[in-house]
Enzyme design. Structure first.
Site, PDB file in Angstrom:
ATOM      1  N   CYS A 234      65.185 -78.040 -80.697  1.00 52.74           N
ATOM      2  CA  CYS A 234      65.756 -76.705 -80.904  1.00 52.74           C
ATOM      3  C   CYS A 234      65.059 -75.682 -80.006  1.00 52.74           C
ATOM      4  CB  CYS A 234      65.619 -76.286 -82.361  1.00 52.74           C
ATOM      5  SG  CYS A 234      66.381 -74.679 -82.698  1.00 52.74           S
TER       6      CYS A 234
ATOM      7  N   ARG B 172      78.532 -79.121 -78.563  1.00 52.58           N
ATOM      8  CA  ARG B 172      79.503 -78.085 -78.203  1.00 52.58           C
ATOM      9  C   ARG B 172      80.875 -78.669 -77.894  1.00 52.58           C
ATOM     10  NH1 ARG B 172      77.382 -75.295 -73.249  1.00 52.58           N
ATOM     11  NH2 ARG B 172      76.572 -77.390 -72.859  1.00 52.58           N
TER      12      ARG B 172
END
Length: 334
Positions: A63, A200
């Site tokens: 992250c 995504r």
């Protein structure tokens, strides 16, 4: 992704993340944390509470967002290889038969990749059950293209270590920019990964998994899209309820999804195939009015779409996505 400290603090929002839907054939929980003293107890609790309900627990070492990185979690762990080793070993003991997996990035800073040194240790020394490598550094976030050549080098480094020690191969997944069936199979066959984690690409094209399974590109029409949106709205209502607060929460999540899906350009309008995730099409008129509306980058149009499935939005209700750069109103265009 959930924060280990929030699970231990009995955060209602965090614990809501581990509710498994009946349609999910595989279900894992991803944890972010920076200390064995929080990650291991969290894993122990998850193992006891959901022993038959989770298939793996993943450690987030990738992250890039500031809040997570500055706490020493996520991609910050790439610079402290010893600490993650203790976390993996401890979580394995706590979870028993439930595999502990690891997701990471190539490194923290551009030009200073470290994953090729770290990945061979994850499974051989510490017992990671699966490894996923996103082909970007923390500094890149989601800019530039993912480095699939480097992913291949990391796979080769892991396989060489396994061969030396006579160990069975650990599953390795790659990630970054996969946006079509052609992308998936080319990257899989060209790098030696066992599969690809899609983020995504799935948010923009939820049907990408059908494309991959059937090895085709799907020219989904504006008549088919509403059915997918309707299902998402129904999932939201079943989770959050049908009272005013529940509908508004479902609407917010639906608009978040639409804030990605508007970037889809129908195959029938493309000059060449396949589309690339980093490409941004100019404003275009769809093959019908609904297709044009679904491609609108104006966040107010996403609210209009939500009203087709959830009824009128309250007059005082407005929407700004978490990723604000992906949304703008007509006024902001000058």
């Amino acid at each position: 992704m959930g924060l280990a400290t929030s699970f231990l603090a009995a955060s209602r929002e965090e614990w809501s993340l581990v509710r498994r839907h009946p349609c999910e054939s595989i279900f894992g929980i991803q944890l972010a944390g920076n200390k064995p003293s929080t990650m291991v107890p969290t894993a122990e609790i998850l193992g006891k509470e959901f022993a038959a309900g989770i298939d793996f627990v993943d450690i987030n070492r990738g992250c890039p967002i500031d809040l997570v990185f500055r706490s020493g979690s996520g991609s910050a762990l790439l610079d402290t290889p010893g600490k993650p080793g203790k976390i993996i070993v401890g979580m394995n003991k706590a979870l028993g038969e439930i595999p502990v997996t690891v997701k990471l990035r190539t490194g923290v800073k551009d030009g200073r990749n470290t994953a090729h040194k770290l990945m061979p240790r994850l499974s051989t020394e510490w017992g990671a059950g699966c490894i996923t490598l996103h082909g970007r550094t923390r500094q890149q976030r989601y800019t530039n293209l993912a480095d699939w050549d480097y992913i291949r080098q990391c796979v080769e480094a892991v396989r060489a270590r396994e061969s030396e020690e006579g160990l069975a191969p650990v599953p390795i997944f790659g990630g970054g920019d996969c946006f079509s069936s052609q992308d998936y199979w080319k990257k899989t066959e060209g790098t030696g990964v066992d599969g690809i984690m899609i983020g995504r690409g799935a948010l923009i094209k939820p049907w990408i998994f059908t494309e991959i399974k059937e090895r085709r590109e799907w020219d989904i029409s504006s008549r088919e899209c509403p059915e997918l949106i309707r299902k998402l709205a129904e999932f939201g209502l079943s989770r959050f309820g049908t009272d005013t607060a529940g509908v508004n929460t479902a609407r917010r999540y639906l608009c978040e999804a639409l804030s990605f899906q508007y970037r889809y350009v129908p195959i029938g309008l493309l000059e060449r195939l396949p589309a690339q995730i980093n490409e941004r099409a100019p404003a275009f008129r769809g093959r019908d009015d609904l297709e044009t509306l679904l491609a609108s980058p104006d966040s107010r149009d996403w609210v209009r779409v939500s009203e087709m499935f959830l009824g009128p939005a309250p007059e005082t209700w407005s929407f700004t996505p978490k990723h604000k750069s992906n949304a703008y109103s007509v006024e902001s265009q000058g």
